[in-house]
Design a protein around this motif. Sequence first.
Motif, mmCIF file in Angstrom:
data_model
loop_
_atom_site.group_PDB
_atom_site.id
_atom_site.type_symbol
_atom_site.label_atom_id
_atom_site.label_comp_id
_atom_site.label_asym_id
_atom_site.label_seq_id
_atom_site.Cartn_x
_atom_site.Cartn_y
_atom_site.Cartn_z
ATOM 1 N N MET A 1 0.985 -1.192 -0.203
ATOM 2 C CA MET A 1 -0.077 0.152 0.047
ATOM 3 C C MET A 1 0.838 1.049 0.117
ATOM 4 O O MET A 1 0.259 2.319 0.013
ATOM 5 C CB MET A 1 -1.014 0.192 1.188
ATOM 6 N N GLY A 2 2.224 1.221 0.120
ATOM 7 C CA GLY A 2 3.002 2.297 0.297
ATOM 8 C C GLY A 2 3.120 3.240 1.364
ATOM 9 O O GLY A 2 3.561 4.297 1.688
ATOM 10 N N THR A 3 2.149 2.648 2.498
ATOM 11 C CA THR A 3 2.213 3.324 3.838
ATOM 12 C C THR A 3 1.659 2.307 4.921
ATOM 13 O O THR A 3 1.313 1.204 4.660
ATOM 14 C CB THR A 3 1.208 4.559 3.651
ATOM 15 N N LYS A 4 1.870 2.931 6.107
ATOM 16 C CA LYS A 4 1.508 2.163 7.246
ATOM 17 C C LYS A 4 0.123 2.410 7.949
ATOM 18 O O LYS A 4 -0.497 1.749 8.605
ATOM 19 C CB LYS A 4 2.801 2.194 8.373
ATOM 20 N N GLU A 5 -0.157 3.678 7.563
ATOM 21 C CA GLU A 5 -1.370 4.203 8.058
ATOM 22 C C GLU A 5 -2.327 5.093 7.083
ATOM 23 O O GLU A 5 -1.787 5.667 6.292
ATOM 24 C CB GLU A 5 -1.102 5.275 9.166
ATOM 25 N N ILE A 6 -3.604 4.836 7.020
ATOM 26 C CA ILE A 6 -4.530 5.301 6.066
ATOM 27 C C ILE A 6 -5.593 5.751 6.901
ATOM 28 O O ILE A 6 -6.415 5.096 7.672
ATOM 29 C CB ILE A 6 -4.962 4.487 5.054
ATOM 30 N N GLU A 7 -6.319 6.996 6.507
ATOM 31 C CA GLU A 7 -7.608 7.374 7.193
ATOM 32 C C GLU A 7 -8.288 7.294 6.067
ATOM 33 O O GLU A 7 -8.160 7.875 5.029
ATOM 34 C CB GLU A 7 -7.290 8.597 7.584
ATOM 35 N N VAL A 8 -9.486 6.647 6.090
ATOM 36 C CA VAL A 8 -10.495 6.498 5.201
ATOM 37 C C VAL A 8 -12.005 6.959 5.668
ATOM 38 O O VAL A 8 -12.360 6.730 6.894
ATOM 39 C CB VAL A 8 -10.786 5.203 4.425
ATOM 40 N N ALA A 9 -13.029 7.355 4.711
ATOM 41 C CA ALA A 9 -14.455 7.603 5.215
ATOM 42 C C ALA A 9 -15.247 6.391 4.441
ATOM 43 O O ALA A 9 -14.877 5.875 3.480
ATOM 44 C CB ALA A 9 -14.775 8.728 4.704
ATOM 45 N N VAL A 10 -16.048 5.780 5.339
ATOM 46 C CA VAL A 10 -16.727 4.654 4.978
ATOM 47 C C VAL A 10 -18.178 4.846 5.405
ATOM 48 O O VAL A 10 -18.459 5.753 6.114
ATOM 49 C CB VAL A 10 -16.146 3.361 5.409
ATOM 50 N N ASP A 11 -19.217 4.150 4.859
ATOM 51 C CA ASP A 11 -20.433 4.045 5.338
ATOM 52 C C ASP A 11 -20.893 3.868 6.492
ATOM 53 O O ASP A 11 -20.137 2.703 6.962
ATOM 54 C CB ASP A 11 -21.413 3.691 4.144
ATOM 55 N N GLU A 12 -21.758 4.194 7.330
ATOM 56 C CA GLU A 12 -22.132 3.690 8.621
ATOM 57 C C GLU A 12 -22.582 2.447 8.333
ATOM 58 O O GLU A 12 -23.237 1.920 7.303
ATOM 59 C CB GLU A 12 -23.119 4.501 9.126
ATOM 60 N N GLY A 13 -22.229 1.531 9.118
ATOM 61 C CA GLY A 13 -22.749 -0.029 8.974
ATOM 62 C C GLY A 13 -21.798 -0.953 8.547
ATOM 63 O O GLY A 13 -21.871 -2.069 8.057
ATOM 64 N N CYS A 14 -20.458 -0.157 7.946
ATOM 65 C CA CYS A 14 -19.479 -0.851 7.173
ATOM 66 C C CYS A 14 -18.808 -2.084 8.176
ATOM 67 O O CYS A 14 -18.713 -1.720 9.235
ATOM 68 C CB CYS A 14 -18.180 0.053 6.679
ATOM 69 N N THR A 15 -18.534 -3.205 7.639
ATOM 70 C CA THR A 15 -17.942 -4.440 8.349
ATOM 71 C C THR A 15 -16.429 -4.333 8.118
ATOM 72 O O THR A 15 -15.916 -3.801 7.217
ATOM 73 C CB THR A 15 -18.529 -5.598 8.256
ATOM 74 N N ALA A 16 -15.753 -5.069 9.190
ATOM 75 C CA ALA A 16 -14.280 -5.387 8.903
ATOM 76 C C ALA A 16 -13.996 -5.961 7.694
ATOM 77 O O ALA A 16 -13.138 -5.509 7.076
ATOM 78 C CB ALA A 16 -13.821 -6.004 10.442
ATOM 79 N N SER A 17 -14.835 -6.843 7.308
ATOM 80 C CA SER A 17 -14.691 -7.773 6.149
ATOM 81 C C SER A 17 -14.720 -7.021 4.846
ATOM 82 O O SER A 17 -14.122 -6.979 4.158
ATOM 83 C CB SER A 17 -15.757 -9.027 6.178
ATOM 84 N N ALA A 18 -15.794 -6.032 4.852
ATOM 85 C CA ALA A 18 -16.063 -5.002 3.468
ATOM 86 C C ALA A 18 -14.784 -4.123 3.560
ATOM 87 O O ALA A 18 -14.503 -3.884 2.379
ATOM 88 C CB ALA A 18 -17.325 -4.271 3.925
#
Length: 87
Positions: free
Chosen positions: A24-41
């Motif tokens: 991924m070229g980095t160790k830390e990423i901040e993302v926005a996901v939809d409420e209800g997102c699972t770890a698997s998703a």
Amino acid sequence: MGEGIRKNAIKIKILVFGPLAEKMGTKEIEVAVDEGCTASALAERFEIREMLSSGLRIAINGKIIDNHEVILGDGNEVAFLPPVSGG
């Protein structure tokens, strides 16, 4: 307005280690996901879901989880931990 019903977005911090960090070229990423997102998703979104069957583990807020369908909350820290190779 006029776009239909949308889920609220939540912010997740992702930590990756080892070969995943290199991929991924980095160790830390901040993302926005939809409420209800699972770890698997989340793993699916980053194209690493198949790695779950080969030893990749997931930790949420420092606690390793076994249920990958757990729903993530706003501000959660999700770590994808590669299998540890022994020697």
